[in-house]
Design a protein around this motif. Structure first.
Motif, PDB file in Angstrom:
ATOM      1  N   THR A 152      34.603  30.758  20.953  1.00 25.45           N
ATOM      2  CA  THR A 152      33.224  30.853  20.470  1.00 25.45           C
ATOM      3  C   THR A 152      33.082  30.046  19.190  1.00 25.45           C
ATOM      4  O   THR A 152      33.983  30.051  18.348  1.00 25.45           O
ATOM      5  N   LEU A 153      31.947  29.358  19.061  1.00 32.65           N
ATOM      6  CA  LEU A 153      31.614  28.691  17.808  1.00 32.65           C
ATOM      7  C   LEU A 153      30.749  29.647  16.998  1.00 32.65           C
ATOM      8  O   LEU A 153      29.720  30.117  17.477  1.00 32.65           O
ATOM      9  N   TYR A 154      31.162  29.921  15.774  1.00 35.00           N
ATOM     10  CA  TYR A 154      30.409  30.759  14.850  1.00 35.00           C
ATOM     11  C   TYR A 154      29.747  29.853  13.819  1.00 35.00           C
ATOM     12  O   TYR A 154      30.434  29.136  13.097  1.00 35.00           O
ATOM     13  N   ILE A 155      28.436  29.855  13.774  1.00 33.59           N
ATOM     14  CA  ILE A 155      27.675  29.062  12.811  1.00 33.59           C
ATOM     15  C   ILE A 155      27.461  29.962  11.602  1.00 33.59           C
ATOM     16  O   ILE A 155      26.677  30.908  11.650  1.00 33.59           O
ATOM     17  N   VAL A 156      28.191  29.688  10.532  1.00 32.55           N
ATOM     18  CA  VAL A 156      28.297  30.620   9.404  1.00 32.55           C
ATOM     19  C   VAL A 156      27.537  30.102   8.186  1.00 32.55           C
ATOM     20  O   VAL A 156      27.821  29.016   7.681  1.00 32.55           O
ATOM     21  N   ALA A 157      26.598  30.906   7.702  1.00 29.12           N
ATOM     22  CA  ALA A 157      25.897  30.588   6.453  1.00 29.12           C
ATOM     23  C   ALA A 157      26.844  30.827   5.280  1.00 29.12           C
ATOM     24  O   ALA A 157      27.566  31.824   5.242  1.00 29.12           O
ATOM     25  N   THR A 158      26.846  29.887   4.353  1.00 29.03           N
ATOM     26  CA  THR A 158      27.705  29.996   3.171  1.00 29.03           C
ATOM     27  C   THR A 158      26.845  30.080   1.909  1.00 29.03           C
ATOM     28  O   THR A 158      25.668  29.728   1.932  1.00 29.03           O
ATOM     29  N   PRO A 159      27.410  30.541   0.800  1.00 33.10           N
ATOM     30  CA  PRO A 159      26.634  30.732  -0.431  1.00 33.10           C
ATOM     31  C   PRO A 159      25.981  29.454  -0.939  1.00 33.10           C
ATOM     32  O   PRO A 159      26.513  28.356  -0.782  1.00 33.10           O
ATOM     33  N   VAL A 160      24.833  29.638  -1.563  1.00 31.26           N
ATOM     34  CA  VAL A 160      24.126  28.546  -2.221  1.00 31.26           C
ATOM     35  C   VAL A 160      24.255  28.804  -3.724  1.00 31.26           C
ATOM     36  O   VAL A 160      23.493  29.576  -4.285  1.00 31.26           O
ATOM     37  N   GLY A 161      25.256  28.217  -4.348  1.00 30.30           N
ATOM     38  CA  GLY A 161      25.424  28.376  -5.792  1.00 30.30           C
ATOM     39  C   GLY A 161      26.371  29.489  -6.191  1.00 30.30           C
ATOM     40  O   GLY A 161      27.388  29.235  -6.809  1.00 30.30           O
TER      41      GLY A 161
END
Length: 179
Positions: free
Chosen positions: A5-14
């Motif tokens: 599975t490909l997990y599209i992961v949001a990462t921190p902004v700042g």
């Protein structure tokens, strides 16, 4: 063999603490991480003591690297896709890969989290019953059309820009709509 599975992961902004527990767990559990810039992603991973193989996936190698990732997924590997900050695909690479995953029937899912767009809109005080996102302005060709279209909308519009170009963009908007 079942594909990964490909997990599209949001990462921190700042702020590196703006990441979900679910995102951290996914980053710890996947076989490898495809990232826009390995130098940026390693800062996040080091902060949380996560050691994973990193694969460079950016706008200049999107097709070639994407096909390699598809092969890895078909072999059963689980992969996280991250951008330098915020959500992959939102003015960042990834659309090619998602289109190919759909064509191949390979599972993928989004791990929600930090993003710049919605917090900026929410804090703005503008009417958000309808809004439009325009991405980044073109670097050269099509700038006038971009700003004309942005300023002609009857609802709140939002776009991304780099700190180096922001003043020029605001001047272009002011020419079209002084308010």
């Amino acid at each position: 063999m079942t594909s990964g599975t490909l997990y599209i992961v949001a990462t921190p902004v700042g702020n590196l603490e703006d990441i979900t527990i679910r995102a951290l767990n996914v980053l710890k559990e996947v076989d490898l991480i495809a990232c826009e810039d390995t130098r940026q992603t390693v800062k996040l991973l080091n902060h949380y003591d996560i050691k994973k193989k990193l694969i460079s996936y950016h706008k200049f190698n999107e097709a070639k690297a994407g096909e390699a990732l598809i092969l890895d997924l078909k072999e059963g590997k689980n992969i996280a896709l991250v951008s330098d900050a915020g959500y992959p695909l939102i003015s960042d690479p990834g659309s090619f890969l998602i289109t190919r995953l759909i064509e191949e029937g390979i599972p993928h899912t989004v791990i929600p989290g930090a993003g710049a767009l919605l917090p900026a809109l929410i804090q703005s005080g503008f009417d958000l019953s309808r809004f439009c996102f325009f991405g980044f302005p073109p670097k050269k060709k099509g700038k006038a059309l971009y700003y004309d279209e942005l300023c002609s909308q009857p609802f709140t519009c939002c776009f991304y820009d780099s700190p180096h170009h922001l003043m020029r963009s605001l001047e272009e908007i002011e020419k079209r709509d002084p308010e």
